[in-house]
Motif scaffolding. Structure first.
Motif, short mmCIF file in Angstrom:
data_model
loop_
_atom_site.label_atom_id
_atom_site.label_comp_id
_atom_site.label_asym_id
_atom_site.label_seq_id
_atom_site.Cartn_x
_atom_site.Cartn_y
_atom_site.Cartn_z
N ILE A 97 46.53 -45.04 12.34
CA ILE A 97 47.43 -44.84 11.20
C ILE A 97 46.96 -43.78 10.21
O ILE A 97 47.76 -43.31 9.40
N TYR A 98 45.69 -43.41 10.25
CA TYR A 98 45.16 -42.47 9.24
C TYR A 98 44.18 -41.53 9.92
O TYR A 98 43.11 -41.92 10.34
N ASN A 99 44.56 -40.26 10.04
CA ASN A 99 43.70 -39.25 10.64
C ASN A 99 42.66 -38.83 9.61
O ASN A 99 42.95 -38.08 8.68
N TYR A 100 41.43 -39.29 9.80
CA TYR A 100 40.38 -39.04 8.80
C TYR A 100 39.59 -37.77 9.12
O TYR A 100 39.51 -36.86 8.30
N PHE A 101 39.00 -37.71 10.31
CA PHE A 101 38.29 -36.49 10.70
C PHE A 101 39.31 -35.55 11.34
O PHE A 101 39.57 -35.61 12.54
N THR A 102 39.88 -34.68 10.52
CA THR A 102 41.04 -33.89 10.94
C THR A 102 40.69 -32.73 11.86
O THR A 102 41.56 -32.17 12.50
N ARG A 103 39.44 -32.38 11.92
CA ARG A 103 38.99 -31.26 12.76
C ARG A 103 37.93 -31.75 13.74
O ARG A 103 37.31 -32.77 13.54
N LEU A 121 24.81 -31.60 4.92
CA LEU A 121 25.67 -32.40 5.79
C LEU A 121 27.00 -32.70 5.10
O LEU A 121 28.06 -32.68 5.74
N MET A 122 26.95 -32.96 3.81
CA MET A 122 28.18 -33.24 3.08
C MET A 122 29.12 -32.05 3.11
O MET A 122 30.34 -32.21 3.21
N GLU A 123 28.57 -30.85 3.03
CA GLU A 123 29.42 -29.65 3.09
C GLU A 123 30.18 -29.60 4.41
O GLU A 123 31.35 -29.19 4.45
N VAL A 124 29.53 -30.03 5.50
CA VAL A 124 30.20 -30.06 6.80
C VAL A 124 31.29 -31.12 6.80
O VAL A 124 32.41 -30.89 7.27
N TYR A 125 31.00 -32.29 6.24
CA TYR A 125 31.99 -33.37 6.23
C TYR A 125 33.19 -33.02 5.34
O TYR A 125 34.31 -33.46 5.63
N THR A 135 37.06 -33.25 6.98
CA THR A 135 38.01 -34.26 6.52
C THR A 135 39.16 -33.68 5.70
O THR A 135 40.11 -34.41 5.40
N ALA A 136 39.10 -32.42 5.33
CA ALA A 136 40.20 -31.82 4.57
C ALA A 136 41.43 -31.70 5.47
O ALA A 136 41.32 -31.42 6.66
N PRO A 137 42.63 -31.93 4.94
CA PRO A 137 43.84 -31.84 5.77
C PRO A 137 44.00 -30.46 6.39
O PRO A 137 43.76 -29.44 5.73
N LEU A 138 44.40 -30.42 7.66
CA LEU A 138 44.68 -29.14 8.30
C LEU A 138 45.84 -28.44 7.61
O LEU A 138 45.85 -27.23 7.43
N ASP A 139 46.83 -29.22 7.22
CA ASP A 139 47.99 -28.71 6.49
C ASP A 139 48.12 -29.52 5.21
O ASP A 139 48.65 -30.64 5.22
#
Length: 337
Positions: free
Chosen positions: A104-110, A276-280, A284-288
């Motif tokens: 229901i929730y796409n968290y790791f978008t990439r 590591l946080m910079e990678v996360y 997790t940021a929306p693709l769109d």
């Protein structure tokens, strides 16, 4: 989500104190089972706990950790949790076995994996790696299959147009670049953070369509989704607020503090934790952004199914792939208050 994960004892986490009025009203309890004890990777939920967003929605959240996506799904089906956080592959495999689970929730978008080169490299695209050497963490790691699929799409074959060599993870890749024994690296989340920390700025060669190979997200049973939409709407609304809070650079210190609830060991090396946080943040940021946090791309699900069929992880296509995920609550989660 990571290739190597470990078991941690299940423990309830403290909930930020709610206002007296909220305490006098009924609070719904949700247990979430994660495939690893990744406080940094799951920063959105811990920020939402620490900042009191769940309390405002009259929710008490108990995160628990198990060993991998399959175990997370098993715990969900056993009724030990209301939500789980597996990857799309294990979810589709479970659906193929007749288990009606919904992402229901796409968290790791990439994709957590990337084909990378140093910024100083003259290599600009995957085809520039013809005749070159690509370093990998392990010979049979998930990142190997991911990068191989990139080359397959370009008509390049391993052993003929390029070769893999096993150099180990993180710091070993740094040595590989410095000694010029590798021209590119199949990097996972921690590897990218390590390279950045060691001063090697990276450029990704991963084509956009492969970046949309999303990772783990929030999953429920169909029955729970049908019977508890109000609870899930409140959950997702608080989670989106936690994501936005975490992605704001002004909140960096608070985000790292909240992440200690999930895995304090990750914060023992603070420079690495920050890298590591910079990678996360990117993962997790929306693709769109226009479609909001949590959105599931039908095209990306089709890509995943084709990949799983090609690898043999799925024997036949799902009867109805659209039932594996839902965007029904996305608009409510992202609606301005």
């Amino acid at each position: 989500m990571k290739r190597r994960q470990f078991m941690t004892g299940a423990a309830a986490l403290p909930l930020a104190l709610a206002a007296p009025k909220a305490l006098s009203q009924a609070t719904d309890e949700l247990t979430i089972v994660y495939p690893s004890p990744g406080g940094l990777g799951y920063f959105a939920v811990y920020s939402a706990i620490g900042e009191g967003y769940f309390a405002e929605e009259k929710l008490k959240i108990t995160p628990r950790s198990v060993n991998g996506s399959a175990a997370a799904i098993q715990a969900l089906l056993a009724g030990q949790a209301q939500l789980a956080h597996p990857g799309p592959g294990p979810l589709m495999a479970a659906r193929a076995r007749g288990q009606d689970l919904v992402y229901i929730y796409n968290y790791f978008t990439r994709s957590q994996f990337n084909l990378v080169v140093p910024e100083t490299s003259s290599i600009q695209k995957p085809t520039d790696l013809k005749g070159k050497t690509i370093g990998v963490g392990t010979a049979d790691g998930a990142e190997v299959a991911f990068v191989r699929s990139i080359f397959d799409a370009e008509g390049m074959k391993e052993g003929q147009d390029y070769k893999f060599i096993t150099v180990g993870e993180g710091g070993m890749a740094v040595a590989g670049f410095m000694q010029k024994s590798i021209d590119a690296y199949a990097s996972d989340t921690a590897g990218a953070a390590t390279l950045s920390l060691r001063g090697i700025k990276l450029r990704s060669l991963t084509p956009p369509r492969f970046q949309s190979f999303f990772g783990n997200g929030y999953v429920v049973t169909r029955k729970y989704l049908d019977e508890n939409r109000s609870i899930l709407e409140r959950f997702g609304r608080a989670l989106v607020r936690g994501s936005k809070f975490g992605l704001d650079p002004a909140n960096k210190a608070a985000v790292l503090k909240h992440a200690r609830m999930g895995n304090p060991q990750q914060l023992e090396n603070m420079p690495f934790a920050e890298a590591l946080m910079e990678v996360y943040y990117r993962l997790t940021a929306p693709l769109d952004p226009a479609k909001g946090f949590g959105y599931n791309s039908p095209e990306a699900w089709e890509m995943w199914q084709k990949t799983l069929l090609a690898s043999g992880d799925l024997k036949t296509p799902l009867d109805d792939l659209s039932k594996a995920y839902s965007n029904d609550l996305v608009a409510a989660w992202n609606a301005p208050k």
